[in-house]
Design a protein around this motif. Structure first.
Motif, short mmCIF file in Angstrom:
data_model
loop_
_atom_site.label_atom_id
_atom_site.label_comp_id
_atom_site.label_asym_id
_atom_site.label_seq_id
_atom_site.Cartn_x
_atom_site.Cartn_y
_atom_site.Cartn_z
N GLU A 194 14.46 -2.50 2.83
CA GLU A 194 14.13 -3.01 1.51
C GLU A 194 12.65 -2.86 1.19
OE1 GLU A 194 15.61 -7.03 1.43
OE2 GLU A 194 17.54 -6.40 0.61
N GLN A 195 11.84 -2.52 2.21
CA GLN A 195 10.40 -2.40 2.01
C GLN A 195 9.92 -0.95 1.97
OE1 GLN A 195 8.96 -4.83 5.29
NE2 GLN A 195 8.77 -6.63 3.97
N ILE A 196 10.85 0.01 1.86
CA ILE A 196 10.46 1.42 1.91
C ILE A 196 9.52 1.80 0.77
CG2 ILE A 196 12.52 2.17 0.64
CD1 ILE A 196 10.62 4.09 3.42
N PHE A 197 9.75 1.27 -0.43
CA PHE A 197 8.87 1.58 -1.56
C PHE A 197 7.44 1.13 -1.26
CE2 PHE A 197 6.72 0.31 -5.49
CZ PHE A 197 6.83 1.46 -6.26
N ILE A 198 7.31 -0.05 -0.69
CA ILE A 198 5.98 -0.59 -0.37
C ILE A 198 5.30 0.28 0.67
CG2 ILE A 198 4.73 -2.62 0.48
CD1 ILE A 198 7.13 -4.31 -0.38
N ILE A 199 6.03 0.66 1.72
CA ILE A 199 5.46 1.45 2.80
C ILE A 199 5.02 2.83 2.30
CG2 ILE A 199 5.97 2.56 5.02
CD1 ILE A 199 7.90 0.21 5.56
N VAL A 200 5.86 3.47 1.51
CA VAL A 200 5.54 4.78 0.95
C VAL A 200 4.29 4.70 0.08
CG1 VAL A 200 6.28 6.55 -0.69
CG2 VAL A 200 7.87 5.72 1.04
N THR A 201 4.24 3.70 -0.77
CA THR A 201 3.10 3.54 -1.68
C THR A 201 1.80 3.34 -0.93
OG1 THR A 201 4.59 2.57 -3.33
CG2 THR A 201 2.23 2.22 -3.65
N GLN A 202 1.83 2.50 0.09
CA GLN A 202 0.62 2.23 0.87
C GLN A 202 0.15 3.46 1.65
OE1 GLN A 202 2.11 -1.15 3.12
NE2 GLN A 202 0.81 -2.55 1.94
N THR A 203 1.10 4.34 2.01
CA THR A 203 0.76 5.49 2.85
C THR A 203 0.29 6.69 2.04
OG1 THR A 203 2.46 4.77 4.43
CG2 THR A 203 1.63 7.03 4.64
N LEU A 204 0.94 6.97 0.91
CA LEU A 204 0.71 8.22 0.20
C LEU A 204 -0.24 8.12 -0.99
CD1 LEU A 204 4.32 9.74 0.18
CD2 LEU A 204 2.50 10.04 1.86
N PHE A 205 -0.55 6.91 -1.45
CA PHE A 205 -1.40 6.77 -2.62
C PHE A 205 -2.75 6.19 -2.25
CE2 PHE A 205 2.90 6.73 -4.29
CZ PHE A 205 2.81 7.53 -5.41
N THR A 206 -3.75 6.46 -3.10
CA THR A 206 -5.06 5.83 -2.90
C THR A 206 -4.91 4.33 -3.11
OG1 THR A 206 -5.63 6.06 -5.24
CG2 THR A 206 -6.20 7.89 -3.78
N PRO A 207 -5.79 3.54 -2.52
CA PRO A 207 -5.67 2.08 -2.64
C PRO A 207 -5.57 1.58 -4.08
CG PRO A 207 -7.26 2.62 -0.94
CD PRO A 207 -6.88 3.91 -1.60
N TRP A 208 -6.37 2.15 -4.99
CA TRP A 208 -6.32 1.68 -6.38
C TRP A 208 -4.96 1.96 -7.01
CZ3 TRP A 208 -9.18 -1.44 -9.27
CH2 TRP A 208 -10.47 -1.74 -8.85
N LEU A 209 -4.49 3.20 -6.84
CA LEU A 209 -3.20 3.55 -7.44
C LEU A 209 -2.05 2.81 -6.74
CD1 LEU A 209 -1.78 5.19 -9.56
CD2 LEU A 209 -1.70 7.13 -7.98
N ALA A 210 -2.19 2.65 -5.43
CA ALA A 210 -1.17 1.90 -4.68
C ALA A 210 -1.08 0.46 -5.20
CB ALA A 210 -1.51 1.90 -3.19
N GLY A 211 -2.24 -0.12 -5.49
CA GLY A 211 -2.25 -1.49 -6.02
C GLY A 211 -1.51 -1.59 -7.35
N ILE A 212 -1.72 -0.58 -8.19
CA ILE A 212 -1.04 -0.58 -9.50
C ILE A 212 0.47 -0.41 -9.32
CG2 ILE A 212 -0.76 0.69 -11.67
CD1 ILE A 212 -3.74 1.41 -11.47
N LEU A 213 0.88 0.51 -8.45
CA LEU A 213 2.30 0.76 -8.24
C LEU A 213 2.99 -0.43 -7.57
CD1 LEU A 213 2.27 4.50 -7.10
CD2 LEU A 213 2.82 3.57 -9.34
N LEU A 214 2.30 -1.04 -6.61
CA LEU A 214 2.89 -2.20 -5.94
C LEU A 214 3.04 -3.38 -6.89
CD1 LEU A 214 1.17 -2.11 -2.43
CD2 LEU A 214 3.54 -1.58 -3.00
#
Length: 403
Positions: free
Chosen positions: A216-236
């Motif tokens: 259930e956490q795959i979206f979170i893990i992918v976002t943290q790994t593949l995106f820059t911190p700023w963009l990851a923050g927005i997506l999360l």
């Protein structure tokens, strides 16, 4: 159904909640439907709210490395505060922003996963290597399983937090545009969510060093790994947007029902508007507290909680609302026994798990049958209700034509 419900609720004493609408539509002076509706809303919304709190906890747990209980507390407080401060207007405005954020996150994430893997063919190859039949959506399914899956669609007709959006539409004639926007949004979001899960398998295969303990956490893990911190923050924050969007409206509907249909109408009819606002906030906190207790179990499954609440509302309110806006001969006893039979069927079916069939399907069917049978048996004193339906039907067509 949405356009009719919008018109019927406005012209049947300007009802603001489903219990209000049922009482007006069926000339229910004793407000039996209001009491039953309130109990159904409380039972199933508490479970539904718990699922939202679990979702928020999963986000904060994975993102900030918090333990589950602290993550749960932060997520619950974040939502409850802004609902208490802003009410329905805050929920409506933030929903538009949150929906935009969600669709952006769910569409772009599968694309980035494919780019990280190399190409669609490479991504599909990795998924196939993990499970040769993963691309076959019918693999492992049964006829009953397909019926259960399709049965989820019936639930939309009975969700109070969705129906209240129909009731709040500015005009009946605006429903066409709203429908096109909503369906387009659902197609992109649901397809994006499926693709995140599907290509998440390819991501996990390419990055074996990254642990995916909870799918259930795959979206979170992918976002943290593949995106820059700023963009990851927005997506999360899209996850938090989804949680807050649904949870806030559920809490608001629950508190409104308790305040308007119990406190104001049955306990203190002379209460001022200020008093009702504060009582509503207290009721909101009580519902949230019970949901929080349910969500404290770290092993809670989000989908399991959602499916139970979805079935309960869909089977109890769905047939009642649907038939009430299309059938002139529906009676008060038909509505009462229809709601009760739908809710009881879901509870019993979930407990015994008959045939592995999703409880919403038999619950919806049984509720419809009960409504028709009981209504036909109690037609004798239904003249006033039928006259009101004729009036509401006439007003509806006038609004459709712009008169």
């Amino acid at each position: 159904m949405a356009a009719r419900l919008r018109s019927f609720t406005q012209n049947a004493s300007d009802a603001l909640t489903l219990p209000d609408y049922f009482s007006a539509r069926f000339k229910d002076k004793m407000r039996i439907t209001a009491v039953i509706s309130a109990f159904v809303i409380l039972i199933f919304f508490v479970v539904y709210c718990a699922s939202g709190m679990v979702s928020g906890a999963r986000l904060f747990e994975q993102t900030f490395g918090l333990d589950y209980q602290n993550a749960l507390l932060i997520g619950a407080v974040s939502t409850i505060l802004y609902v208490c401060i802003g009410g329905f207007l805050a929920v409506s405005w933030t929903d538009a922003v949150q929906a935009t954020l969600m669709i952006f996150a769910l569409v772009i994430t599968p694309v980035i996963i494919i780019a990280d893997v190399g190409s669609i063919s490479e991504a599909n190859a990795l998924v196939a290597a993990k499970g040769p039949d993963m691309a076959n959506i019918l693999k492992g399914t049964t006829f009953i399983g397909l019926i259960s899956l399709a049965g989820w669609g019936l639930g939309y007709m009975g969700q109070p937090h969705i129906l209240v959006r129909f009731m709040a539409a500015s005009t009946v004639r605006g429903m066409g545009g709203a429908r096109r926007i909503s369906i387009a949004w659902m197609i992109f979001c649901l397809l994006g969510a499926v693709m995140v899960g599907y290509y998440g398998v390819a991501f996990a295969a390419k990055h074996p060093d990254i642990s995916v303990d909870n799918p259930e956490q795959i979206f979170i893990i992918v976002t943290q790994t593949l995106f820059t911190p700023w963009l990851a923050g927005i997506l999360l924050s899209a996850i938090l947007a989804a949680v807050m969007s649904t949870l806030s409206c559920q809490l608001l509907v629950s508190s409104t029902t308790l305040t308007a249909d119990f406190y104001h109408r049955l306990i203190r009819k002379s209460a001022s508007q200020t008093e009702l606002v504060w009582v509503g906030r207290i009721m909101l906190l009580l519902v949230a507290a019970v949901a929080y207790i349910i969500a404290m179990d770290p092993n809670s499954g989000i989908l399991k909680l959602v499916s139970y609440a979805w079935a309960g509302f869909g089977a109890s309110f769905g047939p009642t609302v649907l038939i009430s806006v299309f059938w002139k001969k529906m009676t008060l006893p038909g509505a009462v026994f229809g709601m009760i039979s739908g809710a009881v069927t879901v509870i019993v079916w979930e407990y015994f798990n008959f045939l592995d069939l999703y409880s919403l399907v038999p619950g919806f069917i049984i509720s419809c049958v009960v409504i028709f049978v009981v209504s036909l048996l109690t037609q004798k004193n239904n003249k006033d209700v039928e006259e009101l339906y004729t009036f509401l039907e006439k007003k509806f067509w006038q609004e459709v034509k712009g008169n």
